[in-house]
Design an enzyme around this catalytic site. Structure first.
Site, PDB file in Angstrom:
ATOM      1  N   LEU A 145     -42.738  -9.679 -55.607  1.00 13.08           N
ATOM      2  CA  LEU A 145     -41.389 -10.220 -55.582  1.00 13.08           C
ATOM      3  C   LEU A 145     -41.553 -11.730 -55.659  1.00 13.08           C
ATOM      4  CD1 LEU A 145     -38.565  -8.955 -55.450  1.00 13.08           C
ATOM      5  CD2 LEU A 145     -38.512  -9.484 -53.009  1.00 13.08           C
ATOM      6  N   ASP A 146     -41.072 -12.328 -56.758  1.00 13.14           N
ATOM      7  CA  ASP A 146     -41.252 -13.756 -56.959  1.00 13.14           C
ATOM      8  C   ASP A 146     -40.702 -14.560 -55.792  1.00 13.14           C
ATOM      9  OD1 ASP A 146     -42.366 -13.252 -59.422  1.00 13.14           O
ATOM     10  OD2 ASP A 146     -40.527 -13.648 -60.539  1.00 13.14           O
ATOM     11  N   ARG A 147     -41.316 -15.694 -55.550  1.00 15.20           N
ATOM     12  CA  ARG A 147     -40.890 -16.560 -54.451  1.00 15.20           C
ATOM     13  C   ARG A 147     -39.396 -16.855 -54.457  1.00 15.20           C
ATOM     14  NH1 ARG A 147     -43.584 -22.418 -52.914  1.00 15.20           N
ATOM     15  NH2 ARG A 147     -42.192 -22.917 -51.181  1.00 15.20           N
TER      16      ARG A 147
ATOM     17  N   THR B 192     -36.952 -15.163 -55.678  1.00 13.81           N
ATOM     18  CA  THR B 192     -36.128 -13.953 -55.666  1.00 13.81           C
ATOM     19  C   THR B 192     -35.994 -13.428 -54.241  1.00 13.81           C
ATOM     20  OG1 THR B 192     -36.973 -13.392 -57.860  1.00 13.81           O
ATOM     21  CG2 THR B 192     -35.874 -11.642 -56.630  1.00 13.81           C
TER      22      THR B 192
ATOM     23  N   HIS C   9     -42.116 -12.016 -64.444  1.00 16.48           N
ATOM     24  CA  HIS C   9     -40.850 -12.702 -64.711  1.00 16.48           C
ATOM     25  C   HIS C   9     -40.006 -11.961 -65.760  1.00 16.48           C
ATOM     26  CE1 HIS C   9     -42.903 -16.725 -63.401  1.00 16.48           C
ATOM     27  NE2 HIS C   9     -42.663 -15.905 -62.374  1.00 16.48           N
TER      28      HIS C   9
END
Length: 241
Positions: A54-56, A58, A164
């Site tokens: 989970l991207d930073r 998000t 992404h």
């Protein structure tokens, strides 16, 4: 900071990760001192194992396993696309009511971390299902070509798991996610910061459905909108289509 735990049993724990929080330590962000993995461990008093990304920037559902065997089983489920993930995003423009985005993506390489990676690696298959939820039109000329500015709330279901992917797919169809500093529109990002006091990427992991790797039960996790997301939507909903 106290993390919100939305699910926990003998084998798994899921949290509602705030936007801006790293999942784990990274030498690319050496100045950071808080990480979801360590914070969850300290909060439940037990070591945790990440099973997906989970991207930073998000926010939303982040799942951990509580032992290596369960971690392997869940990671394999994610790799085999046996997990159903739904995201919400606020994007520039009026997005279509429904769209299948089938657009291969070349791997995004970091200049430092991926210094020795193959830059000529072919694009990999990537697919996202989009469903439009709401549309808004604000009486502000963010772009000099238009007297007003349009935005949409959309639901996104990634069918593959490329880096992404959602951010790149939305930029590909000319509806970049608001707050995306890499693939987005700087003018609209600035407008949200200055006029709506919104400094985050407007992408949230909303639901997660999967078969439990041990009990085989159907697990359905969902979160409600956080305070910041709710406030931003309330401002947009003053100008419905």
């Amino acid at each position: 900071m106290h993390l919100k735990i939305i699910y926990q049993d003998e084998w798994l724990v899921a949290i509602d990760k705030p936007a801006g929080l790293l999942v784990h330590r990274s030498w690319l962000d050496r100045h950071e001192t808080r990480f979801a993995m360590q914070m969850t461990r300290d909060q439940i008093g037990q070591h945790v194992f990440p099973v997906h990304r989970l991207d930073r920037p998000t926010s939303g559902i982040l799942l951990f396993a509580l032992d290596p065997e369960t971690a392997r089983a869940m990671s394999e489920r994610f790799m085999r696309h046996e997990v159903s993930k739904t995201y919400h995003a606020i994007v520039r423009g009026w997005a279509p009511e429904a769209l299948n985005i089938d657009y291969p993506l070349k791997e995004e390489l970091d200049k430092i971390a991926d210094a020795y990676a193959d830059e000529d690696k072919p694009a990999q298959a990537a697919e996202t299902e989009l469903r439009g939820l709401e549309r808004f039109e604000l009486p502000f000329a963010v772009s000099p070509r238009h007297p007003s500015s349009r935005y949409s709330l959309v639901e996104l279901q990634p069918k593959t798991g490329r880096k992404h992917q959602l951010r790149r797919h939305m930029a590909h169809i000319f509806h970049p996610i608001v707050g995306d500093t890499r693939h987005g529109d700087g003018r609209h990002n600035r407008f949200f910061r200055e006029q709506l006091d919104c400094y985050r990427l407007l992408l949230m992991h909303k639901t997660l459905h999967f078969e439990h790797p041990v009990t085989k039960a159907a697990i359905q996790l969902a979160i409600t909108d956080d305070e910041h997301w709710t406030r931003t939507l309330e401002q947009l909903r003053q100008y419905p289509l």
